[in-house]
Design a protein around this motif. Structure first.
Motif, PDB file in Angstrom:
ATOM      1  N   ALA A 531       0.799  -1.261   0.009  1.00 24.15           N
ATOM      2  CA  ALA A 531       0.160   0.008  -0.225  1.00 24.15           C
ATOM      3  C   ALA A 531       0.873   1.237  -0.003  1.00 24.15           C
ATOM      4  N   SER A 532       2.092   1.319   0.839  1.00 23.18           N
ATOM      5  CA  SER A 532       2.916   2.624   0.933  1.00 23.18           C
ATOM      6  C   SER A 532       3.453   2.495  -0.522  1.00 23.18           C
ATOM      7  N   PHE A 533       3.865   1.467  -1.148  1.00 22.02           N
ATOM      8  CA  PHE A 533       4.610   1.522  -2.244  1.00 22.02           C
ATOM      9  C   PHE A 533       3.519   2.196  -3.481  1.00 22.02           C
ATOM     10  N   LEU A 534       2.320   1.652  -3.573  1.00 28.09           N
ATOM     11  CA  LEU A 534       1.384   2.233  -4.358  1.00 28.09           C
ATOM     12  C   LEU A 534       1.222   3.772  -4.202  1.00 28.09           C
ATOM     13  N   LEU A 535       1.189   4.210  -2.930  1.00 31.42           N
ATOM     14  CA  LEU A 535       0.715   5.513  -2.548  1.00 31.42           C
ATOM     15  C   LEU A 535       1.804   6.410  -2.759  1.00 31.42           C
ATOM     16  N   TYR A 536       3.185   6.352  -2.366  1.00 34.93           N
ATOM     17  CA  TYR A 536       4.171   7.241  -2.665  1.00 34.93           C
ATOM     18  C   TYR A 536       5.259   6.798  -3.658  1.00 34.93           C
ATOM     19  N   ARG A 537       5.531   5.668  -4.042  1.00 31.63           N
ATOM     20  CA  ARG A 537       6.730   5.432  -4.696  1.00 31.63           C
ATOM     21  C   ARG A 537       6.474   4.696  -6.009  1.00 31.63           C
ATOM     22  N   ALA A 538       5.357   4.107  -6.332  1.00 34.06           N
ATOM     23  CA  ALA A 538       5.147   3.306  -7.653  1.00 34.06           C
ATOM     24  C   ALA A 538       5.325   4.224  -8.782  1.00 34.06           C
ATOM     25  N   PRO A 539       4.610   5.343  -8.850  1.00 25.24           N
ATOM     26  CA  PRO A 539       4.665   6.255 -10.173  1.00 25.24           C
ATOM     27  C   PRO A 539       5.985   6.727 -10.409  1.00 25.24           C
ATOM     28  N   GLN A 540       6.919   6.887  -9.372  1.00 22.63           N
ATOM     29  CA  GLN A 540       8.146   7.267  -9.750  1.00 22.63           C
ATOM     30  C   GLN A 540       9.155   6.213  -9.869  1.00 22.63           C
ATOM     31  N   TYR A 541       8.852   5.068  -9.629  1.00 19.33           N
ATOM     32  CA  TYR A 541       9.637   3.811  -9.896  1.00 19.33           C
ATOM     33  C   TYR A 541       9.908   3.398 -11.304  1.00 19.33           C
ATOM     34  N   TYR A 542       8.880   3.625 -12.028  1.00 23.20           N
ATOM     35  CA  TYR A 542       8.637   3.382 -13.294  1.00 23.20           C
ATOM     36  C   TYR A 542       9.078   4.520 -14.167  1.00 23.20           C
ATOM     37  N   PRO A 543      10.410   4.109 -14.970  1.00 22.68           N
ATOM     38  CA  PRO A 543      10.833   5.249 -15.686  1.00 22.68           C
ATOM     39  C   PRO A 543       9.927   5.570 -16.854  1.00 22.68           C
ATOM     40  N   GLU A 544       9.725   6.881 -17.446  1.00 21.52           N
ATOM     41  CA  GLU A 544       8.908   7.254 -18.169  1.00 21.52           C
ATOM     42  C   GLU A 544       8.994   6.316 -19.671  1.00 21.52           C
ATOM     43  N   GLY A 545       7.999   5.543 -20.036  1.00 26.20           N
ATOM     44  CA  GLY A 545       8.182   4.859 -21.167  1.00 26.20           C
ATOM     45  C   GLY A 545       8.200   3.212 -20.651  1.00 26.20           C
ATOM     46  N   ALA A 546       8.469   2.992 -19.529  1.00 30.28           N
ATOM     47  CA  ALA A 546       8.804   1.563 -19.193  1.00 30.28           C
ATOM     48  C   ALA A 546       7.594   0.788 -19.046  1.00 30.28           C
ATOM     49  N   GLY A 547       7.746  -0.643 -19.201  1.00 28.80           N
ATOM     50  CA  GLY A 547       7.000  -1.518 -18.658  1.00 28.80           C
ATOM     51  C   GLY A 547       6.065  -1.916 -19.738  1.00 28.80           C
ATOM     52  N   GLU A 548       6.283  -2.033 -21.072  1.00 29.12           N
ATOM     53  CA  GLU A 548       5.260  -2.328 -22.076  1.00 29.12           C
ATOM     54  C   GLU A 548       4.886  -3.919 -21.979  1.00 29.12           C
ATOM     55  N   ASN A 549       3.294  -4.169 -22.275  1.00 30.19           N
ATOM     56  CA  ASN A 549       3.113  -5.452 -22.425  1.00 30.19           C
ATOM     57  C   ASN A 549       3.594  -6.035 -23.744  1.00 30.19           C
ATOM     58  N   GLY A 550       3.433  -7.321 -23.822  1.00 27.44           N
ATOM     59  CA  GLY A 550       4.233  -7.977 -24.861  1.00 27.44           C
ATOM     60  C   GLY A 550       3.703  -7.905 -26.341  1.00 27.44           C
ATOM     61  N   TYR A 551       2.560  -8.384 -26.853  1.00 26.28           N
ATOM     62  CA  TYR A 551       2.365  -8.463 -27.978  1.00 26.28           C
ATOM     63  C   TYR A 551       1.205  -7.345 -28.523  1.00 26.28           C
ATOM     64  N   GLY A 552       0.504  -6.882 -27.476  1.00 19.57           N
ATOM     65  CA  GLY A 552      -0.829  -6.241 -27.691  1.00 19.57           C
ATOM     66  C   GLY A 552      -0.403  -4.857 -27.887  1.00 19.57           C
ATOM     67  N   ARG A 553      -1.312  -4.129 -29.092  1.00 20.23           N
ATOM     68  CA  ARG A 553      -1.282  -2.813 -29.328  1.00 20.23           C
ATOM     69  C   ARG A 553      -2.706  -2.438 -29.729  1.00 20.23           C
ATOM     70  N   PRO A 554      -3.444  -2.012 -28.928  1.00 18.55           N
ATOM     71  CA  PRO A 554      -4.874  -1.763 -29.373  1.00 18.55           C
ATOM     72  C   PRO A 554      -4.935  -0.426 -30.346  1.00 18.55           C
ATOM     73  N   ASP A 555      -6.049  -0.457 -31.001  1.00 20.30           N
ATOM     74  CA  ASP A 555      -6.193   0.832 -32.043  1.00 20.30           C
ATOM     75  C   ASP A 555      -6.466   2.050 -31.259  1.00 20.30           C
ATOM     76  N   ALA A 556      -5.512   2.517 -30.815  1.00 19.47           N
ATOM     77  CA  ALA A 556      -5.695   3.809 -30.064  1.00 19.47           C
ATOM     78  C   ALA A 556      -4.539   4.792 -30.296  1.00 19.47           C
ATOM     79  N   VAL A 557      -4.877   6.034 -29.979  1.00 20.98           N
ATOM     80  CA  VAL A 557      -3.902   7.044 -29.875  1.00 20.98           C
ATOM     81  C   VAL A 557      -2.694   6.539 -29.286  1.00 20.98           C
ATOM     82  N   GLN A 558      -1.462   6.781 -29.603  1.00 23.37           N
ATOM     83  CA  GLN A 558      -0.200   6.653 -28.799  1.00 23.37           C
ATOM     84  C   GLN A 558       0.342   7.844 -28.130  1.00 23.37           C
ATOM     85  N   ILE A 559       0.469   7.861 -26.751  1.00 22.01           N
ATOM     86  CA  ILE A 559       0.976   8.987 -26.207  1.00 22.01           C
ATOM     87  C   ILE A 559       2.199   8.308 -25.404  1.00 22.01           C
ATOM     88  N   MET A 560       3.520   9.128 -25.422  1.00 19.96           N
ATOM     89  CA  MET A 560       4.735   8.351 -24.995  1.00 19.96           C
ATOM     90  C   MET A 560       5.811   9.551 -25.126  1.00 19.96           C
TER      91      MET A 560
END
Length: 920
Positions: A531-560
Motif C-alpha cells: 500500500a505504501s509503495f502504491l501510494l508514494y513510490r510506484a509512479p516514480q519507480y517506473y521510468p517514463e516509457g517503461a513496462g510495455e506489455n508483450g504483443y498487444g497494441r490496441p487501435d488507440a492514439v499513442q502517447i509516449m
C-alpha cells in the motif's frame, strides 16, 4: 530491391572494418540484413559465425525477419540461420554466462530496473544505499535516493572511472550491493555485462570457443553504446577480426544513461582498416519534414559529415507541417484532439503504390518530453471525445480509473495509515468501481466488496497463499465477474474493453514486480508495504516509457515520451508542450550523481548531466518519427513562472520555409474505411508462450497481449533446478567427463535454488531437496550408459515459418539410440503440470526446428519423466512435420487477427478469473 550506390557499398564491403553512418529513415535495417546475406553468400561462412547486436529486442526481431526473407530469396534457403546471434549485448552476455563452458549463473535471475530498485530499497543497508556518503555532509536516503544509487552502481561499472578519485565509502557501498546480488542469486543488466567481460578476458576455453566460431561482428545503434559495452565489443573484435558498426551521432539520445557519442565519432581512429559509408536518403518522411529536420540538426557542432535527403515517399501540401501557438494547455489539447478527429479515416498510402487505407487512431502519436508532467490535458481532451488512447509504458497508469480502483482495493485491505493518509472505506471502494466504468452491476460490486471484507479479516493472522497479492488480485477480478463484453456494453467506445484490460494487465505487472522482491514477507507486513509503495513510490519507480506489455497494441492514439518513440514511426505526429525549461529540458534539479562522486572521476562526465546538444538530438529524433503530418505546438502555463516562455526549438523550426505557423483554412479531406497498418514484423514466440495458445487462445491473449501475470508459487524453481543440473551432466559428458551418483551433492550445491520458498516452510523445502537428489541419482543410474551417445545439450532452435512467425526454444537433449537413431528428448519433473499432448506439440516443433537448423531430420521424439523414469516416445514422420507447420501457421493467423477464443476446459487455468466466456 533497388539500392542506392551508398547502400550498395555498405552491403558489399565485407573485407574491411566498416562504419555505416545511417540517417533517420534511411533503410539501415534493410542494408544490415542484405549485408549479412551477402556475407553468407560470398564468404561461404556458417551463420553461427555472425554476431549482430541491436539496441532492443524489438529491433532484433525486425532484423531477423528481414535476414530470413532475404536469405530465402537470395540463397534459396534459411537453413542454419537459427545459429546466428541477433539480439542485445546483454542478451549475448547472459548466454555466455549460462551456457557451456560456464555454469555459474544458471540459477541466477535477471532483475528488471524496477525490481533492482525495489531490492535496493528493501535491503537499504545491506545494499549499501544508506551507507553511501555524500561529498558533503550526510548519506543517501532510503526510498528517496534509490534511483540515484541505481545510477551510481551502473556508472561505477559502465563508465571509464578513476577509482582513486572516488571516496572509499562509496566504493565499499557498491561492493556491498554486488555482494547482495550474489547472495540472492540476482543479475542486473550491468553485472551481466561486467561478468561476461571478465570471462571473455580470462576464461581461455570461452575465448577459444568464440575465436573458432565468430568471424563477423555487427553493432547497430552504435552511437548509444556505453564504455563497458565498447570494451566488450573491442574484446570480441580482437577474437573475431571483422567489425561493422551502424549508427548516427545525431540520434544519440541516451547519454544521460551512460552512452558516449565519442564512440561513434572516434571509431575510425580506434579500429584498423576502416571504410566509412554514409547512407542519407530518407525513405520515411515527406521532403518538408526531412528538410526541416536536417536544418534543425545541422546546428549541432562536431558532427560526423553526412547529409539527409528525402526520397519524397510522402507528398507534401501546405499545412501538413505546422508550428502553432496556443493560449493555454487546454486550448492546445483541444486543438490536437480536433485534428485527430478531422484526420481519422483520411485516405493514406503507407508507401508509394501501396493500397490506400483510412487512418486509424493507432496512426496518431503524441510525443512528449515528459508524459508525467504534460500529458494530463491531452488525456482529458481525448476522454471528453471518447477517443481511445494508450499511454505507453507505465506513464499515467495510476491515474486511469480502472487502476485507481485497484489501488483503493489494496489500500482498503491493508488499512494503511501513516498520519498523512487515511485508508478508504468500503463505500469509497464501491464508488471507485462504479467510476471505473467496468460494466459492473450492483450485484457484481456487492460480491466484490463482500469478498474484500472477508479477506481483510484474514490478513492480520493468516499466511494463506490465497492472500498473496497476485492471487488475490485475480480472485477479486473473478469475483466481480469482470469481462470485456461487460465493459463494452456501457461504453461509447468499442475499444474501451481493450484499453481497460491493457491497463489492468499492466497493474498485474506492478504487483509481480513487487512480489518478486517482497514475496517472503508475512501477509500482515506485505499489505501495508505494498500500500505504501502504491501510494508514494510506484509512479516514480517506473521510468517514463517503461513496462510495455508483450504483443498487444490496441487501435488507440499513442502517447509516449520521445525516448520511447525511438525506432518507431507514424503517419501523424504531434509534438506539443514546447516550452522553455521543458523541451529543451531545463536540467534535473535536486541531488544527482555528482553529489556522491566528483566530476573528474568520470571520463566525459558532461554527458551524464545532459547538454543542449543532447536535447537538440532528442528533438531531431521526435521530428523524424513523422511520415506526412507533423504538428509542433506550445502554450504557456501562466501559473508556473518557469513555464511561460516558448521553447527555442519551436522558434527555430518556425523559421523554416516548409513550416506554417498558422493553420490554413480547412479543406475537404477524402475519407475511406479505417484499417490498421499491416506491420511486416516477425511474430516472435517462445514455446513457453506458444503452449498457452495451445491450451487456450484466450489465456494467451490475457497473458501476452494484456500482460496479466500468474501468481507466484513457493515451489517455483524446482523444475528449473533439475533442468540446469541435467544440462551440466550432459555438457560434461559430451566433453568426456564421467558423471556418477557421487556428483549429486555437488550438483545440488551448484543448481538447487527455490527463490520464493518461505523460511518458515522447512518441510516443503526438505521434500523438494530430497526429490531433487532422488530424481538426479535415479536418472544417472538408469541413463549413464547412454552418456556416450549424446550429441547436443540445450540446443537453441529458431523456427522461421511463413507470415513472419518465429518460434524460439531450447531442446533439452539430442542423443543417439543404440541403433543410432537421432532422438530429441524433453525432460519433465512432477512439478511441471504440462500435459503430454502439449509436450508432444512442443517436441514436434523442436523436430521441425532442428531440421531447419541442421538440415538433418530427427528419428524420434521422447518425453522423459524424471520422477518415475520411462518415456513417451514417438517416431518423427513427414506427416507430423507437415501438421506442425500447419498448426503454427494457424496459431500465427489467429494471433495476428486477434481471433483468440476460449477453450472448453477452464479447470486448470490460472487466468479463468478474467475470462470473458466464464460461466455466470
Amino acid at each position: 530491391m533497388n539500392y542506392t550506390d551508398d547502400q550498395r557499398k555498405a552491403i558489399e564491403t565485407v573485407d574491411k572494418n566498416l562504419q555505416i553512418i545511417a540517417c533517420a529513415g534511411s533503410g539501415k535495417t534493410q542494408v544490415i540484413s542484405e549485408r549479412i546475406a551477402h556475407i553468407l553468400d560470398s564468404q561461404g561462412v556458417d551463420p553461427s559465425s555472425i554476431v549482430a547486436f541491436t539496441f532492443t529486442e524489438k529491433a532484433a526481431i525486425e532484423l531477423k525477419d528481414r535476414i530470413y526473407g532475404i536469405c530465402q530469396k537470395r540463397l534459396g534457403t534459411d537453413q542454419g540461420l537459427g545459429g546466428m546471434y541477433v539480439g542485445t549485448i546483454h542478451g549475448y552476455c547472459l548466454n555466455l554466462l549460462q551456457e557451456p563452458p560456464i555454469y555459474k549463473y544458471l540459477k541466477y535471475k535477471v532483475l528488471s530496473d524496477v525490481c533492482q530498485r525495489l531490492l535496493i530499497d528493501r535491503y537499504s543497508k545491506q545494499s549499501g544505499l544508506t551507507e553511501t556518503p555524500l561529498l558533503k555532509d550526510g548519506y543517501l536516503r532510503r526510498w528517496i535516493d534509490s534511483s540515484l544509487y541505481q545510477g551510481l552502481v551502473s556508472i561505477c561499472a559502465e563508465a571509464d572511472v578513476d577509482y582513486d578519485k572516488i571516496p572509499s565509502g562509496v566504493v565499499a557501498s557498491v561492493e556491498k550491493y554486488r555482494s547482495l546480488l550474489h547472495q540472492h542469486k540476482y543479475l542486473d543488466f550491468t553485472t551481466i555485462q561486467m561478468e561476461a567481460l571478465n570471462a571473455l578476458k580470462s576464461h581461455e576455453e570461452l575465448r577459444n570457443k568464440i575465436k573458432e566460431q565468430v568471424r563477423y561482428l555487427i553493432v547497430d545503434e552504435y552511437q548509444d553504446i556505453n564504455p563497458l559495452q565498447e570494451r566488450i565489443i573491442k574484446t570480441l573484435f580482437d577474437l573475431a577480426g571483422n567489425i561493422c558498426v551502424v549508427g548516427d551521432d545525431d540520434q544519440t539520445i541516451y547519454q544521460w544513461r551512460g552512452s558516449d557519442v565519442q564512440n561513434i565519432i572516434t571509431f575510425k581512429d580506434r579500429y584498423p582498416n576502416v571504410d566509412t559509408v554514409s547512407i542519407g536518403l530518407n525513405f520515411r518522411s515527406s521532403g518538408a519534414i526531412v528538410d526541416s529536420a536536417r536544418q534543425f540538426v545541422e546546428k549541432i557542432p562536431n558532427r560526423l559529415p553526412k547529409k539527409m535527403d528525402s526520397s519524397n515517399s510522402q507528398s507534401f501540401e501546405r499545412g501538413d507541417v505546422l508550428a502553432l501557438s496556443f493560449k493555454s494547455p487546454v486550448e492546445e489539447a483541444d486543438w490536437i484532439v480536433g485534428k485527430i478527429e478531422s484526420l481519422h479515416g483520411a485516405a493514406y498510402q503507407d508507401k508509394p503504390h501501396a493500397e490506400e487505407r483510412g487512418l486509424c487512431y493507432s496512426d496518431f502519436a503524441v510525443l512528449l518530453r515528459s508524459v508525467k508532467n504534460d500529458a494530463r490535458p491531452i488525456m482529458d481532451a481525448l476522454d471528453a471525445k471518447d477517443i481511445p488512447y494508450i499511454v505507453s509504458g507505465m506513464d499515467g497508469l495510476f491515474d486511469t480509473p480502472e487502476v485507481n480502483a485497484m489501488r483503493l482495493v489494496y489500500w482498503f485491505l491493508s488499512d494503511y495509515s501513516d498520519g498523512k493518509y487515511t485508508p478508504p472505506s468500503i463505500s469509497q471502494v464501491r464508488k471507485s468501481l462504479v467510476d471505473a466504468r467496468l460494466g459492473l452491476s450492483q450485484e457484481q460490486i456487492d460480491a466484490g466488496c463482500a469478498f474484500l471484507e472477508e479477506k481483510k479479516k484474514l490478513i492480520p493472522t493468516s499466511n494463506s497463499a490465497e492472500l498473496h497479492l497476485q492471487r488475490l488480485y485475480l480472485d477479486f477480478l473473478g469475483t466481480i465477474q469482470l469481462c470485456e463484453e461487460g465493459i463494452d456494453a456501457v461504453s461509447k467506445s468499442t475499444k474501451r474493453s481493450e484499453i481497460a484490460y491493457y491497463n489492468l494487465g499492466k497493474f498485474s505487472t506492478v504487483i509481480s514486480d513487487f512480489e518478486n522482491i517482497y514475496f517472503k514477507s508475512s501477509v500482515r507486513n506485505l499489505y501495508p508495504e505494498f500500500a505504501s509503495f502504491l501510494l508514494y513510490r510506484a509512479p516514480q519507480y517506473y521510468p517514463e516509457g517503461a513496462g510495455e506489455n508483450g504483443y498487444g497494441r490496441p487501435d488507440a492514439v499513442q502517447i509516449m515520451t520521445v525516448h520511447k518513440a525511438k525506432g518507431m514511426q507514424w503517419p501523424t505526429v504531434f509534438i506539443p508542450c514546447l516550452r522553455k525549461n521543458r523541451f529543451p529540458s531545463g536540467g534535473s534539479r535536486g541531488r544527482g550523481i555528482f553529489h556522491v562522486i566528483p566530476c573528474d572521476a568520470v571520463s566525459n562526465a558532461e554527458r551524464l548531466k545532459g547538454t543542449q546538444e543532447d536535447e537538440r538530438r532528442l528533438f531531431y529524433v521526435a521530428i523524424t518519427r513523422a511520415e506526412k503530418y507533423l504538428f509542433c505546438s506550445w502554450s504557456p502555463i501562466e501559473e508556473k513562472r518557469n513555464s511561460k516562455k516558448i521553447s527555442e526549438f519551436q522558434t527555430d523550426i518556425s523559421r523554416y520555409d516548409n513550416i506554417t505557423t498558422a493553420e490554413p483554412p480547412a479543406k475537404s479531406i477524402r475519407k475511406i474505411e479505417g484499417k490498421q497498418r499491416h506491420v511486416d514484423l516477425t511474430l516472435p514466440l517462445t514455446f513457453s508462450e506458444l503452449k498457452y495458445y495451445f491450451e487456450c487462445p484466450y489465456q494467451f491473449k490475457l497473458r501476452f497481449l494484456y500482460g496479466f501475470n500468474e501468481p507466484i508459487q513457493q515451489a517455483m524453481g524446482f523444475g528449473k533446478s533439475l533442468h540446469d543440473a541435467l544440462a551440466e551432466i550432459h555438457a560434461e559428458s559430451i566433453q568426456g567427463t564421467t558423471i556418477t551418483v557421487s556428483d549429486v551433492d555437488r550438483l545440488y550445491e551448484d543448481h538447487f535454488f527455490l527463490p520464493f520458498i518461505s523460511p518458515a516452510n522447512t518441510q516443503l523445502k526438505e521434500n523438494l531437496e530430497k526429490a531433487f537428489k532422488r530424481d538426479l541419482a535415479k536418472y544417472i543410474v538408469e541413463n549413464s550408459n547412454k552418456f556416450d551417445k549424446l550429441e547436443h545439450v540445450e540446443k537453441v532452435i529458431e523456427l522461421n515459418l511463413a507470415n513472419g512467425i518465429v518460434v524460439n526454444g531450447r531442446i533439452d537433449l539430442i542423443r543417439h539410440t543404440e541403433t543410432n537413431e537421432l532422438t530429441i528428448v524433453d525432460f519433465k519433473s512432477d512439478a511441471e503440470a504440462q500435459d503430454v499432448e502439449t509436450t508432444k506439440k512442443q517436441l514436434h516443433i523442436y523436430a521441425l526446428g532442428y531440421k531447419q537448423l541442421t538440415g538433418k531430420s530427427a528419428d524420434l521424439i521422447e518425453i522423459h519423466n524424471l520422477k518415475h523414469g520411462g518415456a513417451d516416445r514417438e517416431v518423427v514422420t513427414d506427416a507430423m512435420i507437415n501438421s506442425t507447420v500447419q498448426l503454427i501457421n494457424e496459431a500465427g493467423a489467429d494471433l495476428r487477427s486477434n481471433h483468440l477464443e476460449k477453450c472448453e476446459d477452464c479447470s486448470k487455468c490460472s487466468m479463468k478469473c478474467v475470462c470473458k466466456h466464464k460461466d455466470k
